[in-house]
Design an enzyme around this catalytic site. Structure first.
Site, PDB file in Angstrom:
ATOM      1  N   TYR A  58       0.819  -1.210   0.000  1.00  0.00           N
ATOM      2  CA  TYR A  58       0.000   0.000   0.000  1.00  0.00           C
ATOM      3  C   TYR A  58       0.858   1.269   0.000  1.00  0.00           C
ATOM      4  CZ  TYR A  58      -3.606  -3.322   1.608  1.00  0.00           C
ATOM      5  OH  TYR A  58      -4.455  -4.395   1.744  1.00  0.00           O
ATOM      6  N   HIS A 124       0.041 -12.002   1.397  1.00  0.00           N
ATOM      7  CA  HIS A 124      -0.806 -11.079   0.650  1.00  0.00           C
ATOM      8  C   HIS A 124      -1.206 -11.627  -0.721  1.00  0.00           C
ATOM      9  CE1 HIS A 124      -1.512  -6.464   0.018  1.00  0.00           C
ATOM     10  NE2 HIS A 124      -2.585  -7.188  -0.250  1.00  0.00           N
TER      11      HIS A 124
END
Length: 335
Positions: A58, A124
């Site tokens: 992110y 992830h």
């Protein structure tokens, strides 16, 4: 209670709402540094939220969170909240699930977040990586948990059938990993898709998870009055349905994002945490207001909201309700 010490191994004590970090990615925000993150965290932690969710993927999210949390450490000590982050995804098309990189990434996250340990680390977006590589990465996370660097670990991703199968596999002796602690599912429990409800029991009973987290309750910008973001991978037809839903809500003097937030909270409250993505104090306060509206009604939607939801799902989304989009690579090992 606000500012109460948390047991990092007790994921059941994670607050019903979690402060998300994906909004700090340039995909969503042109200038992430302009977001008043310190004020947002302070307000959230003062109103019952005790967990954040971020990722190296992110953008500057971990660095910004680390700076803000460090500045607030006198008011909110490290042992009063959960830090959840992720490993393995580097860019849109770049992944590294090697044991060396997983170990490096975890220690880097600790440095960025100014902490000696991480409460929860997800592998992830596992659907994009080959099965043997997934297993190696999870074994390294298990090792890091055994060493105390991380307290819990799990997986995140979109295809809920594969996520569930993988979590179940890990709990078998064959995997040599052991039961995962948590799963983060995104875009699978919202106004357009509620498939997560059908998999929760398997995840808790068969996979023996401690927690199932529900993220992207606005389906990555699909469920809002503004235009859906260009990067969204859904079909053109589904995008059009969402636009119609927004117009319908406007006619009913209701904001689609508010309705979608209340729906997701009402469906998941008591089942697991909901991750909120907010980029301003106004958005945070609005999300907390929506949570209180649902909570004050016995964790149910009001009759008006219920009617709106039913109409949108049956008459606007129609056959596109529970429609999914392609995500990841084939996994023939899944049976």
């Amino acid at each position: 209670m606000v500012n109460e010490k948390v047991n990092p191994f007790d994921l059941a004590s994670v607050s019903p709402l979690v402060l998300g970090g994906a909004i700090l990615n340039q995909q969503y925000t042109d200038e992430p540094e302009s977001i008043p993150l310190e004020d947002i965290i302070k307000y959230a932690f003062s109103h019952g939220i005790n967990a954040i969710d971020t990722s190296p993927y992110y953008g500057p999210s971990e660095v910004l969170y680390g700076r803000a949390l460090s500045n607030l450490r006198n008011e909110f000590p490290r042992d009063t909240y959960f830090i959840c982050t992720k490993v393995g995804r580097i860019g849109a098309e770049e992944f590294n699930y090697s044991r060396d990189f997983v170990r490096f990434s975890v220690h880097r996250s600790c440095e960025r977040l100014h902490t000696t340990y991480l409460d929860l680390v997800y592998l992830h977006d596992v659907e994009f990586v080959k099965f043997p590589d997934i297993l190696e990465a999870l074994k390294e996370l298990r090792t890091l948990k055994n060493k105390g660097v991380i307290k819990n670990f799990g997986i995140s991703g979109y295809p809920i059938d594969f996520i569930t199968w993988l979590a179940e596999y890990c709990s078998t002796e064959e995997s040599d990993i052991g039961s995962l602690d948590a799963v983060l599912s995104y875009c699978n429990l919202n106004l357009q898709n509620n498939k997560l409800l059908n998999f929760r029991e398997r995840l808790l009973r068969n996979a023996k998870l401690k927690m199932v987290c529900n993220a992207s309750i606005l389906s990555m910008s699909l469920l809002r009055s503004q235009e859906t973001r260009q990067f969204h991978p859904c079909s053109h037809e589904l995008r059009e349905c969402a636009s119609q839903a927004a117009k319908y809500c406007q006619e009913q003097n209701v904001d689609l994002a508010d309705l979608a937030t209340r729906y997701a909270i009402s469906e998941w409250v008591g089942k697991g945490p909901v991750v909120l993505g907010v980029s301003s104090m106004e958005e945070l306060k609005l999300a907390l207001d929506n949570y209180e509206i649902v909570k004050s009604n016995g964790n149910r939607l009001s009759s008006k909201d219920g009617q709106l939801v039913e109409y949108i799902q049956k008459n606007i989304f129609k056959e596109h309700f529970n429609e999914e989009w392609s995500s990841g690579i084939p996994h023939p090992e899944m049976i």
